[in-house]
Design a protein around this motif. Structure first.
Motif, PDB file in Angstrom:
ATOM      1  N   GLN A  55       5.287   1.156  17.187  1.00  0.00           N
ATOM      2  CA  GLN A  55       5.453   1.109  15.731  1.00  0.00           C
ATOM      3  C   GLN A  55       4.930   2.402  15.120  1.00  0.00           C
ATOM      4  O   GLN A  55       3.838   2.871  15.457  1.00  0.00           O
ATOM      5  CB  GLN A  55       4.713  -0.090  15.143  1.00  0.00           C
ATOM      6  N   PHE A  56       5.724   2.978  14.239  1.00  0.00           N
ATOM      7  CA  PHE A  56       5.373   4.200  13.536  1.00  0.00           C
ATOM      8  C   PHE A  56       5.230   3.882  12.050  1.00  0.00           C
ATOM      9  O   PHE A  56       6.030   3.128  11.498  1.00  0.00           O
ATOM     10  CB  PHE A  56       6.462   5.266  13.709  1.00  0.00           C
ATOM     11  N   GLY A  57       4.219   4.466  11.402  1.00  0.00           N
ATOM     12  CA  GLY A  57       4.020   4.248   9.979  1.00  0.00           C
ATOM     13  C   GLY A  57       3.723   5.528   9.237  1.00  0.00           C
ATOM     14  O   GLY A  57       3.169   6.494   9.796  1.00  0.00           O
ATOM     15  N   ARG A  58       4.078   5.537   7.959  1.00  0.00           N
ATOM     16  CA  ARG A  58       3.920   6.747   7.156  1.00  0.00           C
ATOM     17  C   ARG A  58       3.923   6.356   5.680  1.00  0.00           C
ATOM     18  O   ARG A  58       4.490   5.323   5.318  1.00  0.00           O
ATOM     19  CB  ARG A  58       5.100   7.675   7.440  1.00  0.00           C
ATOM     20  N   HIS A 103       0.809  -1.213   0.000  1.00  0.00           N
ATOM     21  CA  HIS A 103       0.000   0.000   0.000  1.00  0.00           C
ATOM     22  C   HIS A 103       0.845   1.267   0.000  1.00  0.00           C
ATOM     23  O   HIS A 103       0.328   2.370   0.208  1.00  0.00           O
ATOM     24  CB  HIS A 103      -0.932  -0.007   1.213  1.00  0.00           C
ATOM     25  N   GLY A 104       2.158   1.107  -0.174  1.00  0.00           N
ATOM     26  CA  GLY A 104       3.019   2.277  -0.230  1.00  0.00           C
ATOM     27  C   GLY A 104       3.379   2.859   1.115  1.00  0.00           C
ATOM     28  O   GLY A 104       3.729   4.037   1.209  1.00  0.00           O
ATOM     29  N   LEU A 105       3.317   2.047   2.177  1.00  0.00           N
ATOM     30  CA  LEU A 105       3.612   2.524   3.527  1.00  0.00           C
ATOM     31  C   LEU A 105       4.995   2.062   3.978  1.00  0.00           C
ATOM     32  O   LEU A 105       5.498   1.020   3.548  1.00  0.00           O
ATOM     33  CB  LEU A 105       2.561   2.013   4.512  1.00  0.00           C
ATOM     34  N   MET A 106       5.591   2.826   4.886  1.00  0.00           N
ATOM     35  CA  MET A 106       6.870   2.459   5.496  1.00  0.00           C
ATOM     36  C   MET A 106       6.722   2.477   7.011  1.00  0.00           C
ATOM     37  O   MET A 106       5.860   3.177   7.557  1.00  0.00           O
ATOM     38  CB  MET A 106       7.974   3.415   5.048  1.00  0.00           C
ATOM     39  N   PHE A 107       7.570   1.692   7.683  1.00  0.00           N
ATOM     40  CA  PHE A 107       7.417   1.483   9.123  1.00  0.00           C
ATOM     41  C   PHE A 107       8.772   1.452   9.824  1.00  0.00           C
ATOM     42  O   PHE A 107       9.782   1.048   9.246  1.00  0.00           O
ATOM     43  CB  PHE A 107       6.717   0.138   9.392  1.00  0.00           C
ATOM     44  N   THR A 108       8.752   1.832  11.087  1.00  0.00           N
ATOM     45  CA  THR A 108       9.895   1.613  11.966  1.00  0.00           C
ATOM     46  C   THR A 108       9.380   1.439  13.386  1.00  0.00           C
ATOM     47  O   THR A 108       8.206   1.708  13.669  1.00  0.00           O
ATOM     48  CB  THR A 108      10.914   2.756  11.886  1.00  0.00           C
ATOM     49  N   SER A 109      10.240   0.974  14.292  1.00  0.00           N
ATOM     50  CA  SER A 109       9.820   0.693  15.676  1.00  0.00           C
ATOM     51  C   SER A 109      10.843   1.226  16.669  1.00  0.00           C
ATOM     52  O   SER A 109      12.026   1.368  16.341  1.00  0.00           O
ATOM     53  CB  SER A 109       9.652  -0.824  15.890  1.00  0.00           C
ATOM     54  N   ARG A 152       1.255   2.646  16.873  1.00  0.00           N
ATOM     55  CA  ARG A 152       0.774   1.456  17.576  1.00  0.00           C
ATOM     56  C   ARG A 152       1.712   1.116  18.721  1.00  0.00           C
ATOM     57  O   ARG A 152       2.936   1.250  18.583  1.00  0.00           O
ATOM     58  CB  ARG A 152       0.686   0.245  16.641  1.00  0.00           C
ATOM     59  N   ILE A 153       1.147   0.665  19.827  1.00  0.00           N
ATOM     60  CA  ILE A 153       1.937   0.158  20.952  1.00  0.00           C
ATOM     61  C   ILE A 153       1.626  -1.317  21.101  1.00  0.00           C
ATOM     62  O   ILE A 153       0.456  -1.713  21.179  1.00  0.00           O
ATOM     63  CB  ILE A 153       1.604   0.936  22.240  1.00  0.00           C
ATOM     64  N   ILE A 154       2.665  -2.143  21.148  1.00  0.00           N
ATOM     65  CA  ILE A 154       2.506  -3.591  21.195  1.00  0.00           C
ATOM     66  C   ILE A 154       3.377  -4.143  22.316  1.00  0.00           C
ATOM     67  O   ILE A 154       4.563  -3.798  22.425  1.00  0.00           O
ATOM     68  CB  ILE A 154       2.900  -4.222  19.845  1.00  0.00           C
ATOM     69  N   ARG A 155       2.787  -4.984  23.141  1.00  0.00           N
ATOM     70  CA  ARG A 155       3.538  -5.604  24.228  1.00  0.00           C
ATOM     71  C   ARG A 155       4.236  -6.862  23.732  1.00  0.00           C
ATOM     72  O   ARG A 155       3.647  -7.679  23.018  1.00  0.00           O
ATOM     73  CB  ARG A 155       2.596  -5.951  25.384  1.00  0.00           C
TER      74      ARG A 155
END
Length: 341
Positions: free
Chosen positions: A323-326, A259-265, A290-293
């Motif tokens: 997790q950050f997405g853009r 979908h053309g998205l990028m992510f980092t954590s 997002r916050i994930i345990r």
């Protein structure tokens, strides 16, 4: 002679892997798509392969080839309708529409380690070490998955939860032994006696106890070998400020996905249970927070937060990652502030 001709025809029909655009020590990356690839898709996929192999008890013996392909090329490389696939034998390669796919990458790592295993367990293992891009919430009955074909994402979800259940119940090393003692096409009646010998219990007992295993998303069920081993970001008293540079040239940024998205954590720790106020940075463009345990379905906690809003949540102690997405065409510096109330 007929066999040799057949083998020759099969080899001739195997599509060639394009020349790599990036070469690491254990991963060569190629693409048939004329579009930017975020640097983390190279770096983090290679790191994932090395870490998963180490957890399974071996070092990668050779290079893995990955090719990002167009949707219309899936049948050419995968011989089936799918979003990605992995070849079982040399050359050890996997293919996907997205610029990264930890599920298919894990298949290749398992193949290199001689972990063929029955299909339900093979797909379940790949789900346990998958990324978060295709997380789902519910599955199908376990008996159906173990006795039949793995047809849709709900079957994959159940297979992943059962494999994680077995790893927690017996240890990953025992599961690896089972996978090395069985084969891909083995049916239930063939692998059940091997299961009993390796795990020390009838498979029917494990299936019965799995009924009490909690349900959760595939993201919470995964063993996040990279995200849950990130450096822990430091607290300043009762406040934690997390920042992320979402840009494709960063080595910790995966993307783009389909979908053309990028992510980092970013990794952090909650020392004590309490109420925490969580505020993401305001943004005029779309962004994901997002916050994930870290843990398993027993530790299920996965929270999405809208930009420009504030949430107050009770967080139990433990290790987490944010997790950050853009969108890849909209690089930005994103932030997330967590305050203990």
């Amino acid at each position: 002679m007929r066999l040799l001709l057949l083998l020759g025809a099969l080899v001739a029909c195997t599509p060639a892997i394009p020349e790599p655009i990036w070469e690491g020590e254990f991963l060569h990356y190629s693409t048939t798509i004329d579009a930017p690839v975020c640097r983390g898709s190279f770096v983090l996929q290679e790191r994932h392969a090395v870490e998963v192999a180490a957890l399974m008890g071996f070092e990668l013996p050779e290079v893995i080839h990955f090719t990002r392909i167009k949707q219309r090329q899936v049948r050419k490389y995968c011989r089936q309708r799918a979003r990605g696939c992995a070849w079982d034998d040399a050359p050890y390669a996997f293919f996907a529409e997205s610029s990264f796919n930890f599920h298919e990458l894990t298949h290749v790592v398992a193949n290199l380690g001689g972990l063929s295993g029955p299909r339900a367990f093979n797909e379940g293992l790949a789900e346990v070490f998958a990324d978060t891009s295709a997380s789902i919430l519910s599955g199908t009955p376990l008996a159906r998955v173990l006795h039949g074909d793995i047809d849709d994402i709900a079957d994959y979800h159940t297979a992943g939860r059962f494999v994680r259940f077995l790893i927690e119940r017996h240890d990953l090393s025992v599961f690896v032994e089972f996978m090395r003692s069985t084969w891909r096409e083995a049916e239930f009646d063939e692998f059940a006696p091997i299961f009993a010998e390796v795990f020390g219990e009838p498979i029917e007992d494990a299936m019965a106890d799995f009924a009490d295993y909690p349900s959760c998303s595939s993201t919470s069920n995964r063993i996040a070998v990279l995200d849950c081993n990130l450096p822990l970001q430091p607290w300043d008293g009762a406040t934690l400020s997390l920042t992320a540079n979402l840009a494709c040239d960063q080595a910790d940024v995966l993307g783009p996905d389909r979908h053309g998205l990028m992510f980092t954590s970013r990794g952090f720790e909650i020392a004590q249970e309490g109420t925490y106020r969580i505020t993401p940075s305001a943004s005029s463009e779309w962004a994901l927070f997002r916050i994930i345990r870290c843990g398993s379905c027993w530790d299920d906690l996965e929270i999405g937060i809208m930009p420009g809003t504030t949430e107050e949540l009770v967080l139990p102690p433990g290790r987490y990652y944010a997790q950050f997405g853009r969108r890849t065409r909209e690089p930005a510096e994103l932030g997330l502030q967590i305050e203990q109330r």
